[in-house]
Design a protein around this motif. Structure first.
Motif, PDB file in Angstrom:
ATOM      1  N   ARG A  57       0.819  -1.220   0.000  1.00  0.00           N
ATOM      2  CA  ARG A  57       0.000   0.000   0.000  1.00  0.00           C
ATOM      3  C   ARG A  57       0.849   1.264   0.000  1.00  0.00           C
ATOM      4  NH1 ARG A  57      -5.370  -0.857   3.701  1.00  0.00           N
ATOM      5  NH2 ARG A  57      -6.205  -2.574   2.468  1.00  0.00           N
ATOM      6  N   VAL A  58       1.917   1.258   0.783  1.00  0.00           N
ATOM      7  CA  VAL A  58       2.775   2.442   0.840  1.00  0.00           C
ATOM      8  C   VAL A  58       3.447   2.677  -0.508  1.00  0.00           C
ATOM      9  CG1 VAL A  58       4.894   3.371   1.860  1.00  0.00           C
ATOM     10  CG2 VAL A  58       3.139   2.387   3.326  1.00  0.00           C
ATOM     11  N   ALA A  60       2.514   1.583  -3.467  1.00  0.00           N
ATOM     12  CA  ALA A  60       1.514   1.942  -4.477  1.00  0.00           C
ATOM     13  C   ALA A  60       1.064   3.388  -4.295  1.00  0.00           C
ATOM     14  CB  ALA A  60       0.319   1.005  -4.381  1.00  0.00           C
ATOM     15  N   GLY A  61       0.993   3.857  -3.060  1.00  0.00           N
ATOM     16  CA  GLY A  61       0.612   5.240  -2.805  1.00  0.00           C
ATOM     17  C   GLY A  61       1.672   6.221  -3.249  1.00  0.00           C
ATOM     18  N   ILE A  62       2.924   5.822  -3.149  1.00  0.00           N
ATOM     19  CA  ILE A  62       4.017   6.710  -3.568  1.00  0.00           C
ATOM     20  C   ILE A  62       4.034   6.867  -5.081  1.00  0.00           C
ATOM     21  CG2 ILE A  62       6.527   6.870  -3.753  1.00  0.00           C
ATOM     22  CD1 ILE A  62       6.675   5.618  -0.973  1.00  0.00           C
ATOM     23  N   LYS A  64       1.575   6.499  -7.356  1.00  0.00           N
ATOM     24  CA  LYS A  64       0.317   6.727  -8.071  1.00  0.00           C
ATOM     25  C   LYS A  64       0.497   7.882  -9.047  1.00  0.00           C
ATOM     26  CE  LYS A  64      -3.428   5.073  -5.270  1.00  0.00           C
ATOM     27  NZ  LYS A  64      -4.523   5.390  -4.393  1.00  0.00           N
ATOM     28  N   THR A  66      -0.364  11.142 -11.016  1.00  0.00           N
ATOM     29  CA  THR A  66      -1.186  12.301 -10.668  1.00  0.00           C
ATOM     30  C   THR A  66      -2.176  12.577 -11.787  1.00  0.00           C
ATOM     31  OG1 THR A  66       0.430  13.783 -11.631  1.00  0.00           O
ATOM     32  CG2 THR A  66       0.633  13.338  -9.285  1.00  0.00           C
TER      33      THR A  66
END
Length: 158
Positions: A57-58, A60-62, A64, A66
């Protein structure tokens, strides 16, 4: 009280109920050693699953892409996805190895194995391997940070 060196509530209760010394000591052993070992293994397994999920999750969040102003194209989004998957797998492998190593050492401690000499030996071996594999560690770290900084993409031919 015939419960040996480490009296426990299980040993005391079973001995009070049955007055059978062998049964009380056997049940105390079953409750203390194997159940602790199973609990350690279960906690390690849960910890690995949790670490993998958090890392995924971390990462994938970094990475993503924009949306809106300054949005990246499909090619850059594919590179970001490949980079995220690579970082996630590397970090997950490191977390898995660390958690299972700690669990293994904890289980060895449950068998009354002295961990001090074992850790000292592992430290000396680690230093020796560090000096021997210095360039390999340097290349691993350099490669990891090349992927993180997107200097080269995953699958690029250089």
């Amino acid at each position: 009280m015939p419960c040996g060196e480490s009296p426990s509530w299980v040993c005391e209760r079973v001995y009070e109920a049955t007055e059978n010394e062998a049964l009380s000591e056997a049940l105390a052993w079953i409750v203390h050693r194997p159940l602790k070992i199973l609990l350690i293994a279960l906690l390690a397994w849960v910890g690995v699953r949790l670490a993998k999920r958090v890392i995924a999750r971390v990462v994938a969040g970094i990475d993503k892409p924009t949306l809106g102003v300054g949005a990246i194209g499909p090619e850059a989004a594919a590179r970001a996805g490949a980079r995220a998957q690579t970082m996630s797998s590397v970090l997950s492998g490191l977390a898995t190895a660390t958690i299972y190593t700690i669990a293994f050492l904890t289980i060895l401690g449950e068998f009354d194995i002295s961990l001090g000499p074992l850790l000292a030996t592992a430290g000396i071996a680690g230093v020796a391997l560090g000096f021997g594999a210095q360039s390999m560690v340097k290349d691993f770290l350099a490669g990891f940070f090349m992927v993180v900084e997107d200097q080269f993409g995953v699958g690029d031919v250089i």
